[in-house]
Design a protein around this motif. Sequence first.
Motif, PDB file in Angstrom:
ATOM      1  N   VAL A  74       0.802  -1.099  -0.149  1.00 47.45           N
ATOM      2  CA  VAL A  74       0.057   0.120   0.151  1.00 47.45           C
ATOM      3  C   VAL A  74       0.808   1.419   0.037  1.00 47.45           C
ATOM      4  O   VAL A  74       0.357   2.295  -0.505  1.00 47.45           O
ATOM      5  CB  VAL A  74      -0.939   0.015   1.188  1.00 47.45           C
ATOM      6  CG1 VAL A  74      -1.732   1.290   1.341  1.00 47.45           C
ATOM      7  CG2 VAL A  74      -2.062  -1.392   1.263  1.00 47.45           C
ATOM      8  N   GLY A  75       2.047   1.441   0.556  1.00 45.46           N
ATOM      9  CA  GLY A  75       2.855   2.581   0.627  1.00 45.46           C
ATOM     10  C   GLY A  75       3.424   3.044  -0.577  1.00 45.46           C
ATOM     11  O   GLY A  75       3.098   4.393  -0.631  1.00 45.46           O
ATOM     12  N   PRO A  76       3.796   2.540  -1.529  1.00 40.80           N
ATOM     13  CA  PRO A  76       4.058   3.226  -2.635  1.00 40.80           C
ATOM     14  C   PRO A  76       2.877   3.805  -3.518  1.00 40.80           C
ATOM     15  O   PRO A  76       2.944   4.925  -3.862  1.00 40.80           O
ATOM     16  CB  PRO A  76       4.836   2.195  -3.785  1.00 40.80           C
ATOM     17  CG  PRO A  76       5.314   0.842  -2.613  1.00 40.80           C
ATOM     18  CD  PRO A  76       4.348   1.003  -1.783  1.00 40.80           C
ATOM     19  N   THR A  77       1.894   3.146  -3.531  1.00 40.13           N
ATOM     20  CA  THR A  77       0.534   3.969  -4.108  1.00 40.13           C
ATOM     21  C   THR A  77       0.066   5.102  -3.292  1.00 40.13           C
ATOM     22  O   THR A  77      -0.168   5.969  -4.132  1.00 40.13           O
ATOM     23  CB  THR A  77      -0.509   2.626  -3.973  1.00 40.13           C
ATOM     24  OG1 THR A  77      -0.089   1.472  -4.669  1.00 40.13           O
ATOM     25  CG2 THR A  77      -1.693   3.229  -4.911  1.00 40.13           C
ATOM     26  N   LEU A  78       0.041   4.923  -2.058  1.00 39.75           N
ATOM     27  CA  LEU A  78      -0.498   5.981  -1.296  1.00 39.75           C
ATOM     28  C   LEU A  78       0.578   7.221  -1.462  1.00 39.75           C
ATOM     29  O   LEU A  78       0.273   8.438  -1.658  1.00 39.75           O
ATOM     30  CB  LEU A  78      -0.644   5.593   0.159  1.00 39.75           C
ATOM     31  CG  LEU A  78      -1.804   4.802   0.552  1.00 39.75           C
ATOM     32  CD1 LEU A  78      -1.857   4.490   1.863  1.00 39.75           C
ATOM     33  CD2 LEU A  78      -3.251   5.395  -0.174  1.00 39.75           C
ATOM     34  N   THR A  79       1.803   6.893  -1.533  1.00 43.19           N
ATOM     35  CA  THR A  79       2.795   8.090  -1.478  1.00 43.19           C
ATOM     36  C   THR A  79       2.725   8.834  -2.934  1.00 43.19           C
ATOM     37  O   THR A  79       2.778   9.886  -3.047  1.00 43.19           O
ATOM     38  CB  THR A  79       4.232   7.420  -1.484  1.00 43.19           C
ATOM     39  OG1 THR A  79       4.410   6.572  -0.280  1.00 43.19           O
ATOM     40  CG2 THR A  79       5.333   8.441  -1.623  1.00 43.19           C
ATOM     41  N   THR A 105       1.013  13.434  -5.792  1.00 43.86           N
ATOM     42  CA  THR A 105       0.387  14.237  -6.934  1.00 43.86           C
ATOM     43  C   THR A 105      -0.640  15.015  -6.634  1.00 43.86           C
ATOM     44  O   THR A 105      -0.882  16.216  -7.053  1.00 43.86           O
ATOM     45  CB  THR A 105      -0.472  12.673  -7.696  1.00 43.86           C
ATOM     46  OG1 THR A 105       0.664  11.956  -8.083  1.00 43.86           O
ATOM     47  CG2 THR A 105      -1.061  13.543  -8.996  1.00 43.86           C
ATOM     48  N   ALA A 106      -1.382  14.666  -5.479  1.00 38.91           N
ATOM     49  CA  ALA A 106      -2.127  15.741  -5.011  1.00 38.91           C
ATOM     50  C   ALA A 106      -1.824  17.087  -4.328  1.00 38.91           C
ATOM     51  O   ALA A 106      -2.232  17.999  -4.375  1.00 38.91           O
ATOM     52  CB  ALA A 106      -2.825  14.837  -3.621  1.00 38.91           C
ATOM     53  N   ALA A 107      -0.302  16.948  -3.826  1.00 38.57           N
ATOM     54  CA  ALA A 107       0.478  18.036  -3.388  1.00 38.57           C
ATOM     55  C   ALA A 107       0.821  18.889  -4.698  1.00 38.57           C
ATOM     56  O   ALA A 107       1.361  19.915  -4.313  1.00 38.57           O
ATOM     57  CB  ALA A 107       1.447  17.604  -2.427  1.00 38.57           C
ATOM     58  N   GLY A 108       1.030  18.409  -5.734  1.00 40.15           N
ATOM     59  CA  GLY A 108       1.486  19.021  -6.985  1.00 40.15           C
ATOM     60  C   GLY A 108       2.988  18.865  -6.909  1.00 40.15           C
ATOM     61  O   GLY A 108       3.572  19.516  -7.802  1.00 40.15           O
TER      62      GLY A 108
END
Length: 56
Positions: free
Chosen positions: A16-21, A26-29
Amino acid sequence: MVRNVVLFSVLVYELVGPTLTKLALTAAGEIIPEGRTNARMANKPAFPVSLDEVCI
């Protein structure tokens, strides 16, 4: 019992870690996705990219 819990938590973290990272960055730009990539085809942009047009 403790060993099983630790191994399972490491497994979940590694999956799960790499996907959430990536989602967080991406969300932070911080990263901009360039589209889908495929190992069999080159990742070519739809139009030529110039370094002069890049905004930082």
